[in-house]
Design a protein around this motif. Structure first.
Motif, PDB file in Angstrom:
ATOM      1  N   ILE A 281       0.883  -1.170   0.000  1.00 31.48           N
ATOM      2  CA  ILE A 281       0.000   0.000   0.000  1.00 31.48           C
ATOM      3  C   ILE A 281       0.914   1.212   0.000  1.00 31.48           C
ATOM      4  O   ILE A 281       1.724   1.381   0.917  1.00 31.48           O
ATOM      5  CB  ILE A 281      -0.917   0.022   1.238  1.00 31.48           C
ATOM      6  CG1 ILE A 281      -1.815  -1.214   1.268  1.00 31.48           C
ATOM      7  CG2 ILE A 281      -1.749   1.313   1.253  1.00 31.48           C
ATOM      8  CD1 ILE A 281      -2.666  -1.332   2.516  1.00 31.48           C
ATOM      9  N   LEU A 282       0.818   2.025  -1.035  1.00 31.35           N
ATOM     10  CA  LEU A 282       1.623   3.236  -1.070  1.00 31.35           C
ATOM     11  C   LEU A 282       1.066   4.222  -0.056  1.00 31.35           C
ATOM     12  O   LEU A 282      -0.153   4.377   0.061  1.00 31.35           O
ATOM     13  CB  LEU A 282       1.621   3.847  -2.470  1.00 31.35           C
ATOM     14  CG  LEU A 282       2.205   2.969  -3.571  1.00 31.35           C
ATOM     15  CD1 LEU A 282       2.148   3.690  -4.915  1.00 31.35           C
ATOM     16  CD2 LEU A 282       3.632   2.563  -3.252  1.00 31.35           C
ATOM     17  N   GLY A 283       1.956   4.877   0.657  1.00 27.43           N
ATOM     18  CA  GLY A 283       1.519   5.860   1.644  1.00 27.43           C
ATOM     19  C   GLY A 283       0.779   7.000   0.977  1.00 27.43           C
ATOM     20  O   GLY A 283       1.242   7.559  -0.015  1.00 27.43           O
ATOM     21  N   PRO A 284      -0.408   7.358   1.501  1.00 24.39           N
ATOM     22  CA  PRO A 284      -1.190   8.444   0.900  1.00 24.39           C
ATOM     23  C   PRO A 284      -0.457   9.785   0.940  1.00 24.39           C
ATOM     24  O   PRO A 284       0.301  10.057   1.879  1.00 24.39           O
ATOM     25  CB  PRO A 284      -2.447   8.491   1.771  1.00 24.39           C
ATOM     26  CG  PRO A 284      -2.509   7.155   2.455  1.00 24.39           C
ATOM     27  CD  PRO A 284      -1.092   6.724   2.631  1.00 24.39           C
ATOM     28  N   HIS A 285      -0.678  10.611  -0.076  1.00 24.66           N
ATOM     29  CA  HIS A 285      -0.069  11.941  -0.147  1.00 24.66           C
ATOM     30  C   HIS A 285      -0.496  12.780   1.046  1.00 24.66           C
ATOM     31  O   HIS A 285      -1.597  12.625   1.577  1.00 24.66           O
ATOM     32  CB  HIS A 285      -0.460  12.659  -1.449  1.00 24.66           C
ATOM     33  CG  HIS A 285       0.092  11.987  -2.668  1.00 24.66           C
ATOM     34  ND1 HIS A 285       1.441  11.910  -2.934  1.00 24.66           N
ATOM     35  CD2 HIS A 285      -0.526  11.340  -3.681  1.00 24.66           C
ATOM     36  CE1 HIS A 285       1.636  11.242  -4.050  1.00 24.66           C
ATOM     37  NE2 HIS A 285       0.453  10.881  -4.535  1.00 24.66           N
ATOM     38  N   ASN A 286       0.395  13.667   1.459  1.00 21.95           N
ATOM     39  CA  ASN A 286       0.154  14.599   2.562  1.00 21.95           C
ATOM     40  C   ASN A 286      -0.148  13.895   3.881  1.00 21.95           C
ATOM     41  O   ASN A 286      -0.951  14.365   4.675  1.00 21.95           O
ATOM     42  CB  ASN A 286      -0.965  15.592   2.220  1.00 21.95           C
ATOM     43  CG  ASN A 286      -0.603  16.443   1.023  1.00 21.95           C
ATOM     44  OD1 ASN A 286       0.532  16.890   0.892  1.00 21.95           O
ATOM     45  ND2 ASN A 286      -1.558  16.651   0.139  1.00 21.95           N
ATOM     46  N   THR A 287       0.464  12.741   4.084  1.00 22.66           N
ATOM     47  CA  THR A 287       0.396  12.039   5.359  1.00 22.66           C
ATOM     48  C   THR A 287       1.834  11.696   5.742  1.00 22.66           C
ATOM     49  O   THR A 287       2.731  11.734   4.895  1.00 22.66           O
ATOM     50  CB  THR A 287      -0.427  10.731   5.271  1.00 22.66           C
ATOM     51  OG1 THR A 287       0.326   9.750   4.532  1.00 22.66           O
ATOM     52  CG2 THR A 287      -1.788  10.945   4.638  1.00 22.66           C
ATOM     53  N   PRO A 288       2.067  11.359   7.005  1.00 23.34           N
ATOM     54  CA  PRO A 288       3.433  10.977   7.368  1.00 23.34           C
ATOM     55  C   PRO A 288       3.880   9.679   6.706  1.00 23.34           C
ATOM     56  O   PRO A 288       5.051   9.333   6.756  1.00 23.34           O
ATOM     57  CB  PRO A 288       3.379  10.818   8.887  1.00 23.34           C
ATOM     58  CG  PRO A 288       1.967  10.816   9.274  1.00 23.34           C
ATOM     59  CD  PRO A 288       1.179  11.402   8.154  1.00 23.34           C
ATOM     60  N   TYR A 289       2.969   8.976   6.061  1.00 22.28           N
ATOM     61  CA  TYR A 289       3.280   7.705   5.428  1.00 22.28           C
ATOM     62  C   TYR A 289       3.550   7.864   3.937  1.00 22.28           C
ATOM     63  O   TYR A 289       3.808   6.884   3.240  1.00 22.28           O
ATOM     64  CB  TYR A 289       2.147   6.700   5.684  1.00 22.28           C
ATOM     65  CG  TYR A 289       1.797   6.687   7.154  1.00 22.28           C
ATOM     66  CD1 TYR A 289       2.656   6.112   8.078  1.00 22.28           C
ATOM     67  CD2 TYR A 289       0.654   7.334   7.620  1.00 22.28           C
ATOM     68  CE1 TYR A 289       2.376   6.161   9.430  1.00 22.28           C
ATOM     69  CE2 TYR A 289       0.366   7.381   8.974  1.00 22.28           C
ATOM     70  CZ  TYR A 289       1.233   6.795   9.877  1.00 22.28           C
ATOM     71  OH  TYR A 289       0.967   6.859  11.209  1.00 22.28           O
ATOM     72  N   GLU A 290       3.521   9.105   3.446  1.00 27.02           N
ATOM     73  CA  GLU A 290       3.809   9.374   2.040  1.00 27.02           C
ATOM     74  C   GLU A 290       5.225   8.908   1.730  1.00 27.02           C
ATOM     75  O   GLU A 290       6.134   9.096   2.523  1.00 27.02           O
ATOM     76  CB  GLU A 290       3.669  10.869   1.746  1.00 27.02           C
ATOM     77  CG  GLU A 290       3.866  11.234   0.304  1.00 27.02           C
ATOM     78  CD  GLU A 290       3.539  12.685   0.009  1.00 27.02           C
ATOM     79  OE1 GLU A 290       3.531  13.034  -1.169  1.00 27.02           O
ATOM     80  OE2 GLU A 290       3.295  13.461   0.944  1.00 27.02           O
ATOM     81  N   GLY A 291       5.389   8.293   0.593  1.00 26.78           N
ATOM     82  CA  GLY A 291       6.698   7.785   0.201  1.00 26.78           C
ATOM     83  C   GLY A 291       6.924   6.356   0.650  1.00 26.78           C
ATOM     84  O   GLY A 291       7.926   5.742   0.318  1.00 26.78           O
TER      85      GLY A 291
END
Length: 141
Positions: A42-52
């Motif tokens: 699961i790609l980290g959602p944009h504008n979250t700390p999980y982005e990238g």
């Protein structure tokens, strides 16, 4: 897909759909040695700390370390559809999209990781930075 005969037809259909029509930001394929398990990214959602976030393993639990108030250190996930709102009608795709949405909207008021939730409530900016550091350390290629 080898071993299809041993799987319920519904799982075979859902697996084929996941592979032919992947949900945005989600990749799921069955494990070769047990088709009831999936390798999920699961790609980290944009504008979250999980982005990238590039690599994300879960077995309706996270195998990758993650700093999130609704996911504990064992990778268990506090998500209603995995507990009291579970229905056999839910599809694998729906579960994966719900997990992805949880990454976009952590809920420290319904925590599974009490210390992370407290950190999130006391200093959200610092907690988000910690989540970014964990993402970089444990979930990036």
């Amino acid at each position: 897909m080898a071993g299809q005969a041993q799987l319920p037809r519904r799982i075979v259909k859902e697996t084929q759909r996941l592979m032919s029509e992947p949900a945005p930001g989600i990749s799921a394929s069955p494990c070769e040695d047990n088709l009831r398990y999936f390798n999920v990214i699961i790609l980290g959602p944009h504008n979250t700390p999980y982005e990238g976030m590039q690599q994300f393993s879960c077995k309706v639990r996270f195998l990758t370390k993650i700093y999130h108030p609704n996911i504990d250190k064992l990778g268990r996930i506090c998500l209603d559809i995995l507990k009291d709102k579970w229905s056999p009608a839910l599809q694998i795709r729906t579960v994966l999209l719900s997990i992805q949405a949880l990454l976009s909207a952590p809920n420290p008021d319904d925590p599974l990781a009490e210390n992370v939730a407290k950190h999130w409530k006391d200093n959200e900016k610092e907690a988000v930075e910690m989540a970014k550091k964990w993402t970089h350390s444990y979930a990036s290629e």
